[in-house]
Write an enzyme that holds these catalytic residues in place. Structure first.
Site, PDB file in Angstrom:
ATOM      1  N   LYS A   1      20.862   6.434 -32.251  1.00  0.00           N
ATOM      2  CA  LYS A   1      19.828   5.646 -32.322  1.00  0.00           C
ATOM      3  C   LYS A   1      20.371   4.236 -31.505  1.00  0.00           C
ATOM      4  O   LYS A   1      19.548   3.609 -30.936  1.00  0.00           O
ATOM      5  CB  LYS A   1      19.392   5.119 -34.011  1.00  0.00           C
ATOM      6  CG  LYS A   1      18.478   3.822 -34.009  1.00  0.00           C
ATOM      7  CD  LYS A   1      17.848   4.288 -35.407  1.00  0.00           C
ATOM      8  CE  LYS A   1      18.634   3.754 -36.814  1.00  0.00           C
ATOM      9  NZ  LYS A   1      18.820   2.445 -36.696  1.00  0.00           N
ATOM     10  N   SER A   2      21.615   3.965 -31.829  1.00  0.00           N
ATOM     11  CA  SER A   2      22.131   2.588 -31.348  1.00  0.00           C
ATOM     12  C   SER A   2      22.053   2.899 -29.699  1.00  0.00           C
ATOM     13  O   SER A   2      21.816   1.835 -28.859  1.00  0.00           O
ATOM     14  CB  SER A   2      23.506   2.513 -31.808  1.00  0.00           C
ATOM     15  OG  SER A   2      23.551   2.302 -33.231  1.00  0.00           O
TER      16      SER A   2
ATOM     17  N   ARG B   1      19.820   0.539 -26.717  1.00  0.00           N
ATOM     18  CA  ARG B   1      20.631  -0.105 -25.855  1.00  0.00           C
ATOM     19  C   ARG B   1      20.373   0.594 -24.338  1.00  0.00           C
ATOM     20  O   ARG B   1      20.335  -0.314 -23.415  1.00  0.00           O
ATOM     21  CB  ARG B   1      22.093   0.038 -26.115  1.00  0.00           C
ATOM     22  CG  ARG B   1      22.667  -0.948 -27.200  1.00  0.00           C
ATOM     23  CD  ARG B   1      23.796  -0.440 -27.536  1.00  0.00           C
ATOM     24  NE  ARG B   1      24.537  -1.344 -28.639  1.00  0.00           N
ATOM     25  CZ  ARG B   1      23.881  -1.202 -29.919  1.00  0.00           C
ATOM     26  NH1 ARG B   1      23.230  -0.468 -30.708  1.00  0.00           N
ATOM     27  NH2 ARG B   1      24.727  -2.132 -30.802  1.00  0.00           N
TER      28      ARG B   1
ATOM     29  N   ARG C   1      14.825  -9.594 -43.932  1.00  0.00           N
ATOM     30  CA  ARG C   1      16.200  -9.380 -43.219  1.00  0.00           C
ATOM     31  C   ARG C   1      17.005 -10.664 -42.652  1.00  0.00           C
ATOM     32  O   ARG C   1      16.103 -11.261 -42.050  1.00  0.00           O
ATOM     33  CB  ARG C   1      16.364  -8.165 -42.629  1.00  0.00           C
ATOM     34  CG  ARG C   1      16.161  -6.864 -43.379  1.00  0.00           C
ATOM     35  CD  ARG C   1      16.394  -5.770 -42.764  1.00  0.00           C
ATOM     36  NE  ARG C   1      17.809  -5.542 -42.388  1.00  0.00           N
ATOM     37  CZ  ARG C   1      18.292  -4.454 -41.509  1.00  0.00           C
ATOM     38  NH1 ARG C   1      17.371  -3.683 -40.708  1.00  0.00           N
ATOM     39  NH2 ARG C   1      19.652  -4.264 -41.435  1.00  0.00           N
TER      40      ARG C   1
ATOM     41  N   ASP D   1      26.403   2.914 -42.032  1.00  0.00           N
ATOM     42  CA  ASP D   1      25.232   3.382 -42.267  1.00  0.00           C
ATOM     43  C   ASP D   1      25.230   4.690 -43.117  1.00  0.00           C
ATOM     44  O   ASP D   1      24.186   5.212 -43.567  1.00  0.00           O
ATOM     45  CB  ASP D   1      24.748   3.944 -40.942  1.00  0.00           C
ATOM     46  CG  ASP D   1      24.207   2.361 -40.319  1.00  0.00           C
ATOM     47  OD1 ASP D   1      23.917   1.444 -40.704  1.00  0.00           O
ATOM     48  OD2 ASP D   1      24.128   2.358 -39.021  1.00  0.00           O
TER      49      ASP D   1
ATOM     50  N   ARG E   1      21.100  -1.555 -50.594  1.00  0.00           N
ATOM     51  CA  ARG E   1      21.524  -0.121 -50.592  1.00  0.00           C
ATOM     52  C   ARG E   1      22.351   0.089 -51.880  1.00  0.00           C
ATOM     53  O   ARG E   1      22.478   1.212 -52.295  1.00  0.00           O
ATOM     54  CB  ARG E   1      21.963   0.690 -49.327  1.00  0.00           C
ATOM     55  CG  ARG E   1      20.889   0.624 -48.246  1.00  0.00           C
ATOM     56  CD  ARG E   1      21.779   1.178 -46.994  1.00  0.00           C
ATOM     57  NE  ARG E   1      20.450   1.761 -46.033  1.00  0.00           N
ATOM     58  CZ  ARG E   1      20.594   1.527 -44.801  1.00  0.00           C
ATOM     59  NH1 ARG E   1      21.821   1.454 -44.199  1.00  0.00           N
ATOM     60  NH2 ARG E   1      19.441   2.252 -43.986  1.00  0.00           N
TER      61      ARG E   1
ATOM     62  N   ARG F   1      17.402   5.950 -45.178  1.00  0.00           N
ATOM     63  CA  ARG F   1      18.869   6.544 -45.349  1.00  0.00           C
ATOM     64  C   ARG F   1      18.890   6.802 -47.024  1.00  0.00           C
ATOM     65  O   ARG F   1      19.746   7.807 -47.519  1.00  0.00           O
ATOM     66  CB  ARG F   1      19.783   6.047 -45.240  1.00  0.00           C
ATOM     67  CG  ARG F   1      19.801   5.610 -43.410  1.00  0.00           C
ATOM     68  CD  ARG F   1      21.180   5.398 -42.926  1.00  0.00           C
ATOM     69  NE  ARG F   1      21.099   4.584 -41.557  1.00  0.00           N
ATOM     70  CZ  ARG F   1      20.833   5.306 -40.444  1.00  0.00           C
ATOM     71  NH1 ARG F   1      20.757   6.660 -40.540  1.00  0.00           N
ATOM     72  NH2 ARG F   1      20.993   4.862 -39.288  1.00  0.00           N
TER      73      ARG F   1
HETATM   74  C1  S3P Z   1      23.551  -1.102 -35.369  1.00  0.00           C
HETATM   75  C2  S3P Z   1      24.629  -2.052 -36.037  1.00  0.00           C
HETATM   76  C3  S3P Z   1      24.547  -1.858 -37.561  1.00  0.00           C
HETATM   77  C4  S3P Z   1      24.037  -0.705 -38.241  1.00  0.00           C
HETATM   78  C5  S3P Z   1      22.536  -0.439 -37.640  1.00  0.00           C
HETATM   79  C6  S3P Z   1      22.841  -0.345 -36.352  1.00  0.00           C
HETATM   80  C7  S3P Z   1      23.647  -1.418 -34.149  1.00  0.00           C
HETATM   81  O1  S3P Z   1      24.145  -3.106 -38.308  1.00  0.00           O
HETATM   82  O2  S3P Z   1      23.866  -0.795 -39.847  1.00  0.00           O
HETATM   83  O3  S3P Z   1      21.931   0.621 -38.195  1.00  0.00           O
HETATM   84  O4  S3P Z   1      23.166  -0.520 -33.220  1.00  0.00           O
HETATM   85  O5  S3P Z   1      24.290  -2.509 -33.499  1.00  0.00           O
HETATM   86  P1  S3P Z   1      24.995  -4.435 -38.347  1.00  0.00           P
HETATM   87  O6  S3P Z   1      25.578  -4.901 -37.115  1.00  0.00           O
HETATM   88  O7  S3P Z   1      23.939  -5.256 -38.824  1.00  0.00           O
HETATM   89  O8  S3P Z   1      26.304  -4.042 -39.127  1.00  0.00           O
END
Ligand code: S3P
Length: 433
Positions: A22-23, A27, A122, A314, A345, A388
């Site tokens: 996902k990350s 990007r 958030r 996560d 969570r 999750r």
């Molecule tokens: C992510 C960073 C994390 C993670 C999120 C994805 C990212 O969050 O929990 O699911 O893609 O940079 P935080 O940077 O708030 O810890």
């Protein structure tokens, strides 16, 4: 609003390929849009979160062609985005909102970022503060979405000490730094996922990273590239725990991203006694991949080392399921961030574990879990719209003799759209109604 009925199952055997990270998917769309040339992405996660990012960039005039998980992004360059005709709706996705606020703070047009009920609760002050220091003008609702970002501000580079371990805030500031006068530096209090840094390099952007300090200087361009998105270790983690707790399991998770800033879950499960082995380790486009073999294991409770917390942030909901099946107590501290994810969570998991008869004690920054056995659920488990949480309690069905019902599981689509099919193909008995 649909729910899961997770029926008992004991065996798990399969070669599984979980969807793209996902990350990295987020990007790839962002940097691909800001690059010069056409970026081809293969293996994009087709989760709602990533599609929200994709739609947002389309709305800002970027031509993006998608054929399932293959995407071509016709980059418009750092200064080629157009003002969207209305607010950008980022759904449930914190990553989209926090990273994009860094890009949008530097555009010559005004923009507004909105999200769903969970995202609207958030904290965004963590990005508003450094961006404001850089010269951005952002209005929020008491530090929460919606964010109204004023265009045509000139940004200055800053030297920012991150007060929380957050890859989203780090990435936000680095992306704003692409447009700022002079040098932008970030110092981390703990190592967090470094996909932004790696991908910026992949797009030909020079970035300095030494110890826990990362710096870049504006004035260069991003050059389009091809990206192969590896499988998401955060999605693979559900099956890692599933296989360790199942009575009879031997699975292989193929081509999983094992970037060292993400592998806390493997280290934690191995410390608990999980049989996990990595083979076929290789590098693709600046990211490390491996096939991960996981077998049924006898787990023991541990004190989770504090230095692994940010590297597994996560994965804690499903690690708590492993802890519930372990012998003895598991203690997690230093994880206050879990309270501001898609749900709180710590509380959401504690409530669900109590419904399953697992003794636990909630701490301000963590939880204590006494391993035991899952009882007949006293109630339906609430996922609190959190993907999750929903998937973690579905995994508990591998060690529960009774059906487990989990409410409100629609958001599983945000990160793992084929979770039910994959779980059932591996041997689970999961129904979505
Ligand atoms: C992510 C960073 C994390 C993670 C999120 C994805 C990212 O969050 O929990 O699911 O893609 O940079 P935080 O940077 O708030 O810890």
């Amino acid at each position: 609003m649909s729910k899961f009925i997770a029926r008992p199952s004991k065996e798990l055997s399969s070669r599984l390929k979980v969807p793209g990270d996902k990350s990295i998917s987020h990007r790839s769309i962002m940097l691909g849009s800001l690059a010069h040339g056409i970026t081809k992405v293969d293996g994009l996660l087709q989760g709602e979160d990533v599609l929200a990012t994709l739609q947002a960039f389309k709305k800002m005039g970027v031509k993006i062609e998608r054929d399932n998980n293959q995407v071509s992004i016709h980059g418009v360059g750092l200064y080629g985005l157009k003002q969207p005709s209305s607010a950008l709706d980022l759904g449930n996705s914190g990553t989209s909102m926090r990273l994009m606020s860094g890009i949008l703070a530097a555009q010559n047009f005004d923009s507004e970022l909105v999200g769903d009920a969970s995202l609207s609760k958030r904290p965004m002050d963590r990005v508003i503060k450094p961006l404001t220091q850089m010269g951005a003008v952002i209005q929020s609702k008491g530090g929460k979405p919606p964010l109204k970002i004023k265009g045509a501000q000139s940004l200055n580079g800053i030297d920012y000490d991150l007060p929380v371990a957050s890859a989203q805030v780090k990435s936000c500031v680095l992306l704003a730094g692409l447009y700022a006068q002079g040098k932008t530096c970030i110092t981390e209090i703990a190592t967090t996922r470094d996909h932004t840094e790696r991908m910026l390099k992949g797009f030909g952007y020079y970035i300095e990273a030494k110890n826990n300090k990362i710096c870049l200087t504006a004035g260069n361009n991003l050059t389009a590239t091809n990206i192969q998105v590896p499988s998401d270790i955060s999605s693979a983690a559900f099956f890692m725990v599933a296989a360790t707790i199942a009575i009879d399991a031997d699975i292989i998770l193929e081509g999983v991203n094992i970037n060292p800033t993400r592998t806390g879950v493997i280290d934690i499960l191995q410390l608990m006694g999980a049989k996990i082995t990595l083979t076929n380790t290789h590098e693709v486009g600046g990211e490390l991949l491996a096939d991960i073999r996981v077998q049924s294991s006898r787990l023991k409770g541990i004190h989770i080392p504090i230095e692994l917390v940010a590297l597994a942030i996560d994965e804690f909901p499903v690690i708590f399921i492993a802890a519930s099946c372990a012998q003895g107590e598991t203690l997690l501290t230093g994880a206050r961030e879990l309270r501001v994810k898609e749900s709180d969570r710590i509380q959401a998991m504690a409530d669900g574990l109590s419904i399953l008869g697992i003794q636990n004690e909630v701490l301000a920054d963590g939880i204590k879990i006494q391993g035991g056995s899952f009882h007949k659920p006293k109630d339906i488990i609430e996922s609190h719209h959190d993907h999750r949480i929903a998937m973690s309690f579905a995994i508990a069905s591998l060690r529960c003799k009774y059906d487990i019902e989990i409410n409100d599981v629609d958001n599983v689509k945000t990160s793992f759209p084929n979770f039910v099919d994959l779980a059932n193909s591996a041997g689970m008995n999961l129904i979505q109604v």
